[in-house]
Design an enzyme around this catalytic site. Structure first.
Site, PDB file in Angstrom:
ATOM      1  CB  SER A 238     -45.563 -38.205  47.552  1.00  0.00           C
ATOM      2  OG  SER A 238     -44.390 -38.195  47.825  1.00  0.00           O
ATOM      3  CG  ASP A 456     -44.108 -38.400  55.138  1.00  0.00           C
ATOM      4  OD1 ASP A 456     -43.412 -38.735  54.543  1.00  0.00           O
ATOM      5  OD2 ASP A 456     -45.430 -38.214  54.666  1.00  0.00           O
ATOM      6  CG  HIS A 486     -44.640 -40.954  52.136  1.00  0.00           C
ATOM      7  ND1 HIS A 486     -44.386 -39.561  52.264  1.00  0.00           N
ATOM      8  CD2 HIS A 486     -44.816 -41.229  50.820  1.00  0.00           C
ATOM      9  CE1 HIS A 486     -44.225 -39.228  51.064  1.00  0.00           C
ATOM     10  NE2 HIS A 486     -44.648 -39.951  50.339  1.00  0.00           N
TER      11      HIS A 486
END
Length: 518
Positions: A238, A456, A486
């Site tokens: 991320s 995602d 995610h």
């Protein structure tokens, strides 16, 4: 107010997805060795410069990790230490701060050890010290040949962590409407943002100007040297992908085997990033609605109608607290991070439709790190102080209001919130931002593996291609997973896991554009 950008242990729950197919042809013969060598390799010319020997030659005092307020002691396999870095890299011989580190040595023995594998779990603001032990099971194969290492970046957790307001203030702020409906709500929204920034300034002091992603990337390279690694082997998730890109730009010759999973689009500014997330969460919501047999457009409108009713009259809950519109939206967001959370979302929405906000509130509390005693974690505090120091763009209320139709067109559910966020997140921030978009070009770097997931919600998969373009020709190698949630590694795809493991353990670089099907 919370930005839906961070990686959390709950959000990273494994997806119930399996299967793999490779869209490329002749992948085996395209695999090649990179030159990301173990610590015995020739030293890189990108070593930290201008830093005193007291920092570059510091010896870490590793000892058993202790329990913290947020997590228990992780066990005897884990060691913790404090690592010193300059507060200000422009004054390398000046004041220092301490960063909390954690590691578990490679399980396969010194002869097979490649080096340290540094993890950043995102945010910005996620604690690596508390997250790394729980992630070790996912990284078990990697642990055989790497020391698993993580840390709390500056401003996070045990590393001079920033707390901008107390628990009572956090709960009081939940009543602030993050999608204002009139002038008085707009004023309250901006005042809350100003007050939050003042709290950060009061508690962080001069640290507030030295928690940027660039500062942390420099910390990483000093860490690499102190750990004894000639190359930086890194796994960023991320926001950790943006950090990895910035590191590669600053120290391209030090890049070893680097995996960036759930890739942030480095070409997006504040508005672009907000639009990306709006698209990503609506896409994930559409997939969820389809899985329940609903038409996405009709299902989204049903949720919009529910949120409007909650905005007009917050729902009661079993705790005695009220479920506001903002808390309800936060509760909807959390289960979208993982397909495993979809049944929970179905139950929470049904309960809310029946007039009880308890389940959505529980989900919102999970995202906001609020425990049963009313204590809140500080991930969102660190997230804000880091991102507002990074981002230069400061939209006025009027500028953001003009963008609302665009956001609402992208998503009837999330657009309003994300549009307003472009004005409120860094409103009246005490220190200026540093850039419109991060610089990640890395000519001369070894190949970097970029993993994008088509479902995602927080970092839409298009970001992987954008990162590859920005890193430069021959550097970014894209791997796509047709899955949900995610992040991809450890989320149910044997294809993704084996490709990443082969790259990190055997230096086998897959063909750019490889696809793993769910």
């Amino acid at each position: 107010m919370t930005r839906f950008a961070r990686w959390t242990a709950v959000a990273a729950a494994a997806l119930l997805v399996a299967g793999c197919s490779d869209s490329s042809s002749g992948d085996a013969k395209d695999k090649k060795k990179d030159s990301a060598a173990p610590p015995s390799a020739t030293s890189s010319s990108d070593a930290p410069s201008g830093l005193p020997a007291s920092l570059t030659s510091q010896k870490l005092d590793w000892s058993g990790c202790k329990a913290t307020a947020d997590s228990p002691a992780p066990g005897s396999a884990w060691q913790c230490a404090t690592f010193k870095v300059p507060l200000d890299y422009a004054k390398p011989k000046g004041e220092t701060i301490g960063l909390a580190l954690i590691r578990a040595k490679a399980t396969g023995g010194q002869s097979k050890r490649i080096g340290s594998l540094l993890f950043n779990f995102g945010g910005p603001g996620a604690s690596g010290v508390s997250t790394m032990p729980s992630y070790a099971g996912t990284a078990a194969k990697l642990h055989q040949r790497y020391d698993l290492v993580s840390w709390d970046p500056r401003g996070v957790g045990a590393s001079e962590g920033v707390r901008c307001r107390g628990d009572k203030e956090m709960q009081a702020a939940e009543s602030v409407d993050a999608t204002p409906d009139d002038a008085s709500e707009e004023q309250a929204y901006l005042k809350d943002a100003t007050d939050f920034g003042k709290g950060c300034e009061k508690n962080a002091g001069k640290l507030l100007s030295h928690v940027s992603t660039t500062d942390t990337a420099r910390d990483m390279d000093l860490m690499r040297q102190v750990l004894g690694d000639q190359k930086m082997h890194y796994f960023g998730i991320s926001y950790g992908t943006e950090l990895g890109g910035v590191y590669a730009h600053l120290f391209p010759k030090n890049v070893g085997r680097v995996v960036l999973d759930a890739v942030v689009d480095p070409s997006a500014d504040t508005v672009g990033h907000a639009k990306n997330q709006t698209k990503g969460f609506q896409r994930a919501l559409d997939d969820y609605l389809k899985s329940t047999g609903q038409d996405p457009k009709q299902g989204s409108q049903k949720i919009v109608d529910l949120l409007k009713r909650i905005d007009a009259k917050p729902l009661p809950t079993s705790t005695g607290r009220k479920l506001t519109q903002t808390l309800a939206l936060t509760g909807i967001v959390l289960p979208l991070y993982s397909e495993q959370g979809w049944p929970t979302l179905t139950s929470a929405l049904k309960t809310a439709e029946n007039g009880d906000g308890s389940e959505l509130l529980t989900l919102a509390d999970g995202y906001n790190e609020r425990d049963a005693s009313g204590h809140y974690g500080t991930t969102t505090h660190a997230q804000r102080v880091i991102s507002c120091l990074d981002d230069k763009q400061r939209l006025t209320l009027e500028e953001s209001k003009k963008l609302l139709p665009e956001f609402e067109k992208i998503s009837p559910v999330f657009g309003d919130f994300m549009g307003w966020d472009t004005a409120g997140w860094c409103h009246d921030w005490p220190v200026p931002g540093q850039h419109d978009t991060p610089e990640v070009s890395a000519p001369g770097s070894q190949p970097i593996l970029l993993v994008g997931n088509t479902g995602d919600p927080a970092t839409p998969y298009e970001g992987a291609r954008k990162m590859a373009d920005e890193l430069g020709k021959g550097v970014g190698v894209e791997l796509t997973w047709k899955g949900e949630g995610h992040g991809a590694y450890g989320s149910g795809s044997a294809c993704v896991d084996s490709t990443v493991n082969s790259y990190l353990l055997d230096a086998r670089v897959p063909k750019d554009g490889k696809v793993c099907a769910s």
